[in-house]
Write an enzyme that holds these catalytic residues in place. Structure first.
Site, PDB file in Angstrom:
ATOM      1  N   ASP A  68      17.968  -0.911  34.712  1.00 40.99           N
ATOM      2  CA  ASP A  68      18.208  -2.265  35.216  1.00 40.99           C
ATOM      3  C   ASP A  68      19.708  -2.547  35.151  1.00 40.99           C
ATOM      4  O   ASP A  68      20.192  -3.237  34.267  1.00 40.99           O
ATOM      5  CB  ASP A  68      17.411  -3.275  34.380  1.00 40.99           C
ATOM      6  CG  ASP A  68      17.434  -4.673  34.969  1.00 40.99           C
ATOM      7  OD1 ASP A  68      17.839  -4.824  36.140  1.00 40.99           O
ATOM      8  OD2 ASP A  68      17.049  -5.625  34.255  1.00 40.99           O
ATOM      9  N   LYS A  69      20.422  -2.019  36.121  1.00 41.39           N
ATOM     10  CA  LYS A  69      21.884  -2.067  36.077  1.00 41.39           C
ATOM     11  C   LYS A  69      22.433  -3.483  36.132  1.00 41.39           C
ATOM     12  O   LYS A  69      23.449  -3.794  35.503  1.00 41.39           O
ATOM     13  CB  LYS A  69      22.461  -1.241  37.227  1.00 41.39           C
ATOM     14  CG  LYS A  69      22.233   0.259  37.091  1.00 41.39           C
ATOM     15  CD  LYS A  69      22.739   1.005  38.309  1.00 41.39           C
ATOM     16  CE  LYS A  69      22.535   2.500  38.169  1.00 41.39           C
ATOM     17  NZ  LYS A  69      23.441   3.094  37.164  1.00 41.39           N
ATOM     18  N   SER A 181      29.068   9.403  30.588  1.00 42.40           N
ATOM     19  CA  SER A 181      28.431   9.743  31.858  1.00 42.40           C
ATOM     20  C   SER A 181      29.204  10.870  32.530  1.00 42.40           C
ATOM     21  O   SER A 181      30.437  10.844  32.576  1.00 42.40           O
ATOM     22  CB  SER A 181      28.396   8.531  32.791  1.00 42.40           C
ATOM     23  OG  SER A 181      28.008   8.930  34.097  1.00 42.40           O
ATOM     24  N   THR A 245      23.115  11.762  29.456  1.00 35.98           N
ATOM     25  CA  THR A 245      22.555  12.905  30.172  1.00 35.98           C
ATOM     26  C   THR A 245      23.393  14.162  29.941  1.00 35.98           C
ATOM     27  O   THR A 245      24.540  14.093  29.515  1.00 35.98           O
ATOM     28  CB  THR A 245      22.483  12.614  31.680  1.00 35.98           C
ATOM     29  OG1 THR A 245      23.799  12.288  32.153  1.00 35.98           O
ATOM     30  CG2 THR A 245      21.545  11.452  31.956  1.00 35.98           C
TER      31      THR A 245
END
Length: 344
Positions: A68-69, A181, A245
């Site tokens: 939910d940016k 990121s 990630t």
């Protein structure tokens, strides 16, 4: 029912379109009145509440940044049983992110590759939305994940992050500093201690008492993880979020040609679990006992969440398995945690 829907409909849609459809549906829960019904079915057992960061989290399990940016589905996510929602990543200026396609499923691995590139509507718009949300007594705990604006040079990153911090800190329950990121050029280099120290110091000061955590990559060496934990302690940060990630594509079940076709980006989901657990254990060993560690990466079941808590996590987040498990995922996690903890 959801597995059938995923297999027959959602898995055939473009992943980003499917995500938009799901997040829109969740955002409509509160105004439709269905959220009230959902909350009655999904509310965490009171025994699951966690006190940390000067806040009470109704469950240790929350939604990781990226889902939910722009904080459009926060209330709906809370009504589905998530104890907290980390919105963002948000940048000082609105930006479109990387060109599509930029989100790819690896279904055999229950994983996803993304190279979204911090697409978001900007910090000012997010702050306005959060200001309205803060008046709601039924909202979950809301963290804000902040990142570097793509067009800003690395040498100007401190000023860029501080600008975002000043906009969103007054309406955030905590801040997560994203320096990990793989989809913004030069960003991961900010994890080097000589660059990270002035950045975190400036953000901490600009946050004016709002808890600040730093989110790190799984691809760091163990010694680098230790040094960042020591720096977080030295600077008096509230804690660390681990992990983001990974760039690794090792030991995947998905056909190599499919993985190669997806291209560059960060991989999340089940394959990340072993490294995320390793990093968690390092952090728990190095950080003070009262430091908040949010473990994220490869979480799928209540047993997974409990194993992270047993290894020293204060809170746990998930995202990728939400795409595979569906809207009752948080309910399943919370119910499973309550069963695990129930005296026998």
């Amino acid at each position: 029912m959801y597995p059938l829907l995923f297999r027959t409909v959602l898995s055939r849609m473009d992943p980003e379109d499917a995500h938009h459809l799901a997040s829109t549906a969740i955002s409509l829960l509160p105004p439709s009145g269905l959220g009230w019904i959902a909350r009655r079915l999904t509310a965490p057992d009171p025994s699951l509440a966690v006190d940390t960061l000067g806040l009470r989290f109704p469950s240790p399990f929350g939604v990781a940044a990226g889902f939910d940016k722009d904080a459009r589905a926060v209330l709906g996510l809370g009504q589905l049983g998530f104890g907290h929602v980390e919105v963002g990543t948000v940048t000082a200026e609105a930006q479109p992110g990387n060109p599509r396609p930029r989100l790819f499923r690896l279904i055999e691995d229950r994983a996803v590759i993304n190279r979204m590139g911090f697409n978001n509507g900007g910090a000012a718009a997010l702050a306005d939305r959060l200001r309205r949300l803060r008046t709601r007594r039924d909202r979950p705990v809301i963290g804000v994940n902040i990142g570097k604006t793509r067009v800003v040079a690395v040498e100007d990153a401190v000023a860029d992050y501080v600008r975002t911090t000043r906009l969103v800190a007054p309406v955030a329950d905590y801040l997560a500093v994203n320096v990990s990121s793989p989809n913004t050029p030069g960003l991961r280099g900010l994890q080097e201690i000589d660059l990270l120290r002035p950045l975190l110091t400036s953000i901490r000061d600009a946050a004016d008492g709002v808890p600040v955590l730093v989110k790190i990559a799984p691809d760091l060496q163990d010694a680098e993880v230790e040094r960042i934990a020591e720096l977080a302690t030295e600077l008096g940060l509230a804690g660390v979020i681990a992990t983001n990630t990974t760039l690794s594509r090792a030991d995947l079940r998905t056909d190599a040609a499919v993985v190669e076709a997806a291209g560059a980006g960060g991989l999340s989901g089940a394959p990340l679990a072993p490294r995320a657990l390793e990093v968690l254990r390092i952090l728990r060993r190095v950080l003070p006992s009262d430091a908040c560690i949010i473990s994220v990466g490869g979480v799928d079941t209540a047993d997974d969440v409990q194993s992270r808590l047993d290894a020293g996590a204060t809170l746990v987040q998930g995202y990728t398995a939400f795409l595979y498990r569906g809207p009752l995922w948080a309910r399943s996690i919370n119910a499973g945690l309550a069963r695990i903890r129930r005296p026998r």
